[in-house]
Design an enzyme around this catalytic site. Sequence first.
Site, mmCIF file in Angstrom:
data_model
loop_
_atom_site.group_PDB
_atom_site.id
_atom_site.type_symbol
_atom_site.label_atom_id
_atom_site.label_comp_id
_atom_site.label_asym_id
_atom_site.label_seq_id
_atom_site.Cartn_x
_atom_site.Cartn_y
_atom_site.Cartn_z
ATOM 1 N N GLU A 11 0.665 -1.322 0.507
ATOM 2 C CA GLU A 11 -0.183 -0.083 0.064
ATOM 3 C C GLU A 11 1.325 1.313 0.146
ATOM 4 O OE1 GLU A 11 -2.199 0.576 3.634
ATOM 5 O OE2 GLU A 11 -2.942 1.985 3.509
ATOM 6 N N ASP B 151 -1.064 -1.272 5.391
ATOM 7 C CA ASP B 151 -0.522 -0.104 7.335
ATOM 8 C C ASP B 151 -1.926 -0.934 8.380
ATOM 9 O OD1 ASP B 151 1.096 0.987 6.400
ATOM 10 O OD2 ASP B 151 -0.339 2.774 5.897
#
Length: 649
Positions: free
Chosen positions: A439, A512
């Site tokens: 990400e 995350d």
Amino acid sequence: MSRDTEYGAGQIQVLEGLEAVRKRPAMYIGSTDSRGLHHLVYEVVDNAIDEALAGYCDHIEVTIHDDGSVSVSDNGRGVPVDTHEQYDRPAVEVIMTVLHAGGKFDNKSYQVSGGLHGVGVSVVNALSRRLAVEIKRDGALWRDSFDHGEPEAGAFERVRDLREGEETGTTVRFWPDEEIFETVDFDFSTLENRLRELAFLNSGVEIRLAEEPDAAGERADEAVPEGRSREFCYEGGIREFVRYLDETKTVLHDDVIYYTDSQDDIEVEVALQATEELQGSIHAFANNINTREGGTHLTGFKTALTRVVNDYAGEQNLLDDLDSLKGEDVREGLTAVISVKHPDPQFEGQTKTKLGNSEVRGITESVTHEKLGTYFEEHPDTAEAIVRKAVEAAKARKAAKQAEELTRRKSALESTSLPGKLADCQSRDPTESELFVVEGDSAGGSAKQGRDRRFQAILPIKGKILNVEKHRLDRVLENDEVRALITAIGAGVGEEFDVEDVRYERIILMTDADVDGAHIRTLLLTLFYRHMRPLVEAGYVYAAKPPLYRVRYRGETYDAMTEAERDRIIEEKCDGNPTQVQRFKGLGEMNPDQLWETTMNPENRVLKQITVEDAAAADKMFSVLMGDAVEPRKQFIKDRATEAEWVDI
Ligand code: 28G
């Protein structure tokens, strides 16, 4: 034989019957949990519905009382109270105490409702600590009551004359046996939903649900001092059901198509409307029971629908360059309610919610063919709207197939067409190769620097990828992030996907540890689940588990995945002052070495292998959160508002 012995013998038989119900309640009502408990109410309400279907009752009232009982009243003829010849007892007592004496099994009267198990009110009586019945008929008010299914001695009585103009009817009030049920709390909204459905399915019957003030006040979680009440009555029946289902959708024509007909005592009723949605929603009922597993009525309807739409499209030259429309094209975005009423329904399937009567298929098919065909002739605008939607769906399906093939051909060209953002690994052996889907560009950068390039490839994914629920596959595949991912994996997509061609046998999602990260992971899992499921089935998909905390103490570092682990480390390893604790908020906060050490290095890292169940859960949550149905989404968000609920892997 004296009357007494005769009565005694009858009594023993009765007790045996109901004892069997008390011994094995689940055999009669499915379960003894909350579902089974509510089933008691449905069983009683079904008797009132039968009286309404027979044409004698138009009002039903259900009340949740403050003492934990529920009562059901109707304004029908009233349960007979005259002496039953065979049992020499009042008919109401026989109905309440003899298993299957309600009429469904021993008489051929036309009764179409009767709960899923159709077991009759004596089962409710058997499973109630107490049951009281009041009947207004034959010019009087009558009462009777039961204790754990047994008639209370001397309880049957003629209370008084009926007043001038007083309506006939039946009231049954029961107190469920807390020794049998795991819970005896009736849920207002559960009853509300079923009663609304029954009101839609039985047009013109007024159904009221109320809770006594204290029944509401006693619940600690919701304070509704005045008690809720609802009233349902739909003159338009299932037409209004379809309007209700389409309330939050964009419809393609204003009229709800409706037709009904009967053949050989079997009644078929259908209402439908086309919407802009991608998902169709067809609800089939048999004798007021939601046949979730489908059955012959549904099959007959689908067959005729496909034929009528194709015939019309052909006649009116609306097919463009298509040969024909498939059933799935015709049903895209279609909302329909099919309701059949059968004197002797056969329920099959795992949950006994599949209609099995074979004659129903042909009847539903011929009724639909004739009536829908006529409707189309008489309403060309509506017919055209439905055909155009189906044509669009068919074209999109073709386009999706082409897109799949194209993606596959491109990936076959291998490295020349690999996405520019991909930092590939050196190995060409899928069994040892890993793809990290990361990400954000900054974490992507750290991962590229920190990785072991011999077998680890990195693909950074920007922000939130396309909402795959809202778009057909051809649109999903137009999205750059999705295309890059498909090309990197190298095995195609959709029906064209071939797990033998994967370029990596470990696809590791590295996001995350926050809500956004969980959202992106959910999106990716949904994509895999829907369009590359064999990848998940093969066990090739993983989630990386980066640590949340790093503890430093006298030159040593310790990583912790959880708060509890962090505290344990501090407790065990650190002795007082110079302890440093770092919380990693995102992957981007780690430098390349840290990322390698904690999350990518096979020696230290923690990976969670994604199962099909994990991916299915993601898909389901995604449907609820992103789909068009407003109520389930609101409910979902209300129920679990915390970020922790995002597919926690
Ligand atoms: C309030 C809670 C649920 C009911 C009736 C009405 C009749 C009835 C019920 O008869 C036995 C078998 C067939 C005649 C029928 C009344 C005919 C004439 C009824 C209910 C005797 C059952 N008069 N209303 N049962 N039948 N409402 N509401 O249970 O031959 S059950």
